[in-house]
Design an enzyme around this catalytic site. Structure first.
Site: not given
Ligand code: NDP
Length: 302
Positions: A52, A96, A119
């Protein structure tokens, strides 16, 4: 049969994002900034976050990685999230997953300001997607939809069968395919309790497999000419590889590919699109699209 090349598509989209960012900066605008919070040292999570950060560089974004040890207190994480929610320099951030067991993942997700939830996991974003309001879409379903769109695979009126009903893949995918003026498909969602799975799959014009059951979609489940999207990525031990494993999709590719009109490979299909869509969500956050359009819901797919 045509292979859907997620790697090439993702590269093209990242180049488009980088071009947009250059224009924003040339015009004196703000450089998009993504922050990733990583708890602990899980190998898989380390790799995902590193990828990422790399993608941010490719897109011309600023990125910041914030690390905590495995034993971090939930309250410490919540305080950091509160700080990031208020930080005007941060457009979007992700925590995460998975998190250590002593931390309540749902509480962490719900603490994120939905306008920075790139997200797309916050219940506000999930709800807004459900009713067709501007929102951050979860990256994997958004990436699959983008692949279908870029390969000009017609979804309107088609029967789309999705195997898997998770909150990050199956359920949001079904919503996108169903949504008016978006997928416009007729959607069937299957899961581990579904009876007559093979018969249902054989009716699919578009079959999306997201179970994590390696090579479980076989030739006898495919309608000739169907489009098959393989989301599964299971690591299988493979001594011949330097990494010691290979990625196996949910689809038995050798059997299924000859029957399809389009199919995604594993790796190189859905996977590369997922990080790319996180970048697109971050760009949208930087452009305040969600906030700006909130007052004008009719501007999207309601
Ligand atoms: P989950 O484990 O959360 O969900 C799996 C779903 O598949 C569940 O709904 C489960 O049913 C269903 N299922 C499991 N076994 C069967 C079966 N035999 N028949 C029918 N349905 C079944 O997984 P995720 O959605 O998070 O991920 C799915 C796969 O996609 C994994 O391999 C994951 O690694 C991969 N993935 C890949 C991404 C990418 O970028 N390429 C991104 C995200 C995930 P039930 O609900 O009844 O348990």
């Amino acid at each position: 049969m045509k292979l859907i090349d997620g790697k090439a598509t993702a590269a093209a989209i990242k180049a488009e994002i980088a071009e947009t960012v250059r224009t924003i900066i040339d015009q004196g605008g703000h450089q998009p900034h993504l922050v990733a919070i990583l708890v602990g040292h899980d190998g898989g999570s380390e790799t995902y976050v590193a990828n990422k950060v790399k993608a941010c560089a490719e897109c011309g974004f600023k990125s910041t990685l914030i690390r905590f040890e495995d034993d971090v207190e939930e309250t410490t994480l919540l305080q950091e999230i509160d700080r990031l929610n208020k930080d005007k320099d941060v457009d979007g951030f992700i925590v995460q997953l998975p998190l250590p067991r002593h931390i309540n993942e749902q509480r962490i997700i719900e603490a994120i300001d939905y306008r920075k939830d790139v997200d797309g996991f916050h219940p506000v974003n999930a709800g807004r997607m459900m009713v067709g309001l501007p929102c951050f879409l979860p990256a994997t379903p958004k990436g699959i939809f983008e692949l279908l769109r870029r390969y000009q695979i017609s979804t309107s009126g088609k029967h789309c069968v999705i195997i898997g009903r998770s909150n990050i893949v199956g359920k949001p995918m079904s919503m996108l395919m169903l949504q008016k003026a978006f997928g416009d498909s007729t959607v069937t969602i299957c899961h581990s309790h579904t009876e007559h799975l093979k018969d249902i799959c054989r009716q699919a014009d578009i079959l999306i497999a997201a179970t994590g059951q390696p090579a479980s979609v076989t030739a006898d489940m495919i309608k000739p000419g169907a489009t098959v999207i393989d989301v599964g990525t299971t690591r299988l031990p493979d001594a011949s590889r330097k990494s010691g494993f290979r990625l196996q999709g949910d689809v038995n590719f050798e059997q299924v590919a000859p029957l399809c009109s389009y199919i995604t490979p594993v790796p190189g299909g859905v996977g590369p699109m997922t990080i790319c869509m996180l970048m697109l969500n971050t760009l949208e956050a930087a452009q305040n699209r969600i906030a700006d359009q909130s007052s004008n819901p009719s501007s999207q797919n309601n």
